[in-house]
Design an enzyme around this catalytic site. Structure first.
Site, PDB file in Angstrom:
ATOM      1  CG  ASP A 288      -1.936  -1.045   1.159  1.00  0.00           C
ATOM      2  OD1 ASP A 288      -2.122  -1.982   0.031  1.00  0.00           O
ATOM      3  OD2 ASP A 288      -2.693  -1.113   1.967  1.00  0.00           O
TER       4      ASP A 288
ATOM      5  CG  ASP B 258     -12.485  -2.375  -1.201  1.00  0.00           C
ATOM      6  OD1 ASP B 258     -11.825  -3.280  -1.506  1.00  0.00           O
ATOM      7  OD2 ASP B 258     -11.682  -1.289  -2.090  1.00  0.00           O
TER       8      ASP B 258
END
Length: 256
Positions: free
Chosen positions: A8, A129
């Site tokens: 990330d 998500d």
């Protein structure tokens, strides 16, 4: 089952968020290329990159780091975060990225998934998500009323190559995967599902094997790799190609 390390990117550094909260970030590496090379050297066959700045801004913000990783490695890379139009997806592919992950765009502009899946067959992945079964967008800052399973079914019909399913309530928590939600989305769709969120141990990874026949064929591991709770080489031996066994004999009937 493919084991995919996650990187990330936030302001050019490797971080992990807790349940998608930008205010709860922990830096795990200042040099993304070095981190990516580490996972490749340890046997990763694919990397998962998320441009966290891009997800919030609505356009890629860490292209320099992504380009450097793509140039340094010879394994496939998938990238998500801020991909809201055709030109930005095409630009990623020009950098050497193999797969583009669309999240917010899949909700707000589903026709884009159809168009890109036709233009770039096999390269468009949809990131779903979910928070309590509802799809979150814009870097997980907003939660829609859209059901995750319904979105997955629609994206499969539009030609998406796969779905990455992330349970936000598990992400970064090391609490294990949401097996019930993964089973439900795998049973409802015909395209591969990649599990994400909450992986904390090799036992968590082994628990996914009972869903493999339903189409769960990959798993993304983030925080647990950086904390050492999961060692990549052990994860690959456990569930990757040439794994020890399909189902362990000493983990109870729940894994059967």
């Amino acid at each position: 089952m493919e084991v995919i390390p996650a990187i990330d990117l936030l302001e050019g550094r490797c971080v992990r968020l807790y349940q998608g909260d930008y205010n709860q970030s922990e830096v795990f590496g200042e040099n993304p290329v070095e981190v990516a090379q580490r996972w490749a050297d340890e046997g990763a066959t694919r990397l998962h990159l998320v441009d966290l700045d891009g997800a919030k801004a609505g356009k890629p913000e860490n292209l320099q780091a992504i380009a450097a990783i793509a140039a340094a490695l010879n394994i496939p890379i998938e990238v998500g975060g801020g991909l809201r139009d055709r030109d930005r997806v095409a630009a990623l592919f020009d950098l050497g990225v193999q797969y583009a992950i669309l999240g917010t765009a899949a909700v707000e502009n589903p026709e884009l998934v159809s168009t890109l899946s036709h233009e770039f067959p096999g390269q468009i992945i949809v990131g779903i998500d979910a928070r309590d079964g509802k799809v979150a967008t814009r870097g997980w800052l907003e939660t829609s009323a859209l059901d995750a399973i319904a979105l997955a079914q629609d994206m499969a019909q539009r030609g998406a190559a796969a779905v990455i399913y992330t349970d936000i309530n598990r992400d970064g928590t090391l609490q294990g995967p949401n097996l019930e939600a993964l089973r439900a989305i795998a049973e409802a769709t015909s395209i591969p599902i990649i599990a994400s969120g909450g992986m904390s141990s090799v036992a968590d990874l082994l628990s996914l094997l009972k869903l493999e026949r339903l189409g769960v064929n990959g798993v993304i591991i983030g925080k647990a790799l950086y904390t050492g709770d999961i060692v990549l080489k052990e994860a690959l031996r456990a569930i990757g190609p040439g794994r020890w066994q399909d189902v362990p004999t000493d983990l109870g009937s729940s894994f059967a």
